[in-house]
Motif scaffolding. Structure first.
Motif, short mmCIF file in Angstrom:
data_model
loop_
_atom_site.label_atom_id
_atom_site.label_comp_id
_atom_site.label_asym_id
_atom_site.label_seq_id
_atom_site.Cartn_x
_atom_site.Cartn_y
_atom_site.Cartn_z
N ASN A 57 0.83 -1.22 0.00
CA ASN A 57 0.00 0.00 0.00
C ASN A 57 0.86 1.27 0.00
N LEU A 58 1.88 1.27 -0.83
CA LEU A 58 2.82 2.39 -0.86
C LEU A 58 2.21 3.66 -1.43
N ARG A 109 -2.17 5.76 8.44
CA ARG A 109 -3.07 4.79 9.08
C ARG A 109 -3.33 3.60 8.15
N TYR A 110 -3.22 3.85 6.85
CA TYR A 110 -3.57 2.82 5.88
C TYR A 110 -2.41 2.41 4.98
N GLY A 111 -1.43 3.28 4.79
CA GLY A 111 -0.35 2.99 3.86
C GLY A 111 1.00 3.38 4.41
N ALA A 112 1.94 3.61 3.49
CA ALA A 112 3.32 3.91 3.89
C ALA A 112 3.50 5.36 4.33
N ALA A 161 -9.60 2.80 -3.62
CA ALA A 161 -9.22 2.94 -2.22
C ALA A 161 -9.18 4.40 -1.81
N GLU A 162 -8.65 5.25 -2.68
CA GLU A 162 -8.59 6.68 -2.36
C GLU A 162 -9.98 7.28 -2.25
N LEU A 188 -9.78 -4.48 0.80
CA LEU A 188 -9.05 -4.06 -0.40
C LEU A 188 -7.60 -3.77 -0.05
N LEU A 189 -7.38 -3.07 1.06
CA LEU A 189 -6.02 -2.74 1.47
C LEU A 189 -5.27 -3.95 2.02
#
Length: 404
Positions: A62-63, A69-72, A106-107, A125-126
């Protein structure tokens, strides 16, 4: 603008580059053999899940999401070189859970979804447990002007009813595709940019039917695919609408900005790999007593390819910086510039590489034919060249209008 990569970006660049070079590229042929040796070519070879597990274990996951909170937690500028590295292989984006259209969806859910929508769709999804599709383009209207959209999302009490036909819905063929985001006309009498809504639709909802999968220059792009999907009397709770009725265009603009630049980043990775392959071929092969590099103007072609790639990268990095510092409106012109220029550049570079490979470049023995199909398709996807060139021209001419 400072074009130097941040220390955090440099660390990720080294790690992603090593993973692509040692884990992904060497397994591309195994992947293709497994995919095309199956009776069901839409089934995902197990090695993809193996690679995804390795990438996640290494924190390469998830870069694309700047929200920690959700990605890099990387900015668009920091993510740019990583997306370029992923573009070197057709299977790399999914391995890092950075595959379109899942990234855009996702966004949308992150920025516009309700808590319930995020829990039901964003979290799996993440985690890479499901995939998704985006249903906007339609076969019966000129979809370059999205206000032409005829598919409807009509409110009926506590429900929303969807009717219409969409196509080029990327990802709909994936066996793990569990939902689509559908954009439809809700209020024909409203302002032209307040007429449409976006709706979350589970693919197993009654009335949703995948009519066919569409090839791109002969490639079905399995196991993701691009489908034509019909929606006939599809009934969903009103809370399936994202952010409320009439906000479809607002969401689309927020979604397409990062999505367009992600495509351009990955395309530059394709071009880099194509040029690398071209140079290796040109120096290793001999014809008429000379290396291919010394025949038919190939040196000039290679030089022009190098210049074009470097120019495109700088333009993309500048636009990424604008997104980070000035937001989508501040990057509006830059996004159209790179979207109109980068796919065409890649198409030219890949064509040169194919020419140097001869018949091999047209086959599946190299990724070049697939690269060419992808670059050509992206001159239409997310807005055709003409739309983006029109935006650039309008902004440029606007500087010279007489002020009253």
């Amino acid at each position: 603008m400072d074009f130097a990569h941040s220390p955090r970006a440099r660390e990720y660049i080294e790690r992603v580059a090593a993973f692509v070079d040692t884990e992904i590229v060497p397994r591309e042929h195994d992947y293709l053999r497994a995919l095309r040796g199956r009776a069901d070519r839409w089934a995902v070879p197990p090695l993809i899940e193996d690679l995804k597990a390795k990438a996640r274990e290494q924190g390469l996951w998830n870069l694309f999401l700047p929200d920690e909170r959700y990605g890099a937690g990387l900015s668009v500028t920091e993510y740019a070189p990583l997306a370029e590295l992923m573009g070197r292989s057709p299977i790399a984006p999914e391995v890092f859970n950075c595959n379109a259209p899942d990234t855009g969806n996702a966004e949308v859910l992150l920025h516009y979804g309700s808590d319930e929508q995020r829990e039901r769709w964003l979290e799996p999804l993440l985690e890479g447990r499901i995939r998704s599709a985006f249903c906007m383009t339609e076969p019966d209207v000129a979809s370059s002007d999205a206000t032409n959209m005829e598919a409807t999302a009509v409110l009926d009490g506590d429900e929303v009813v969807l009717d219409g036909r969409k196509w080029w819905s990327t990802g709909i063929g994936h066996p793990d595709c569990r939902f689509v985001i559908f954009m439809g006309l809700t209020d024909p009498g409203a302002d032209r940019h307040r007429r449409h809504s976006m709706v979350l639709v589970p693919v197993d909802t009654p009335g949703v039917r995948i009519e066919r999968m569409l090839p791109v220059l002969g490639y079905l792009d399995e196991p993701y695919g691009h489908g034509e999907v019909s929606f006939t009397g599809v009934r969903l709770p009103r809370d399936a609408i994202i952010a409320g009725p009439g906000r479809g265009f607002e969401i689309a603009q927020g979604r397409l900005g990062p999505g367009r630049i992600h495509h351009c980043m990955r395309l530059i990775g394709m071009a880099e790999r194509a040029l690398e392959m071209a140079c290796r071929r040109a120096t290793a092969r001999t014809a008429f007593g000379k290396p291919l590099a010394n025949l038919g103007g190939n040196r000039e072609r290679i030089a022009r390819a190098r210049i074009a790639i470097d120019q495109a990268r700088l333009a993309v990095l500048h636009t990424a910086w604008l997104l980070d510092t000035a937001g989508p409106l501040g990057a509006f012109g830059g996004l159209s510039q790179v979207k109109a220029s980068v796919p065409a550049m890649v198409q030219s570079v890949v064509d040169t590489a194919i020419q140097l490979h001869g018949g091999a470049g047209l086959s599946d023995d190299t990724p070049l034919a697939g690269f060419l199909a992808a670059a050509r398709a992206l001159r239409l996807a997310d807005g055709p060249d003409e739309v983006h060139l029109g935006v650039v021209a309008r902004l440029e001419l606007g500087k010279y209008r007489e002020r009253t």
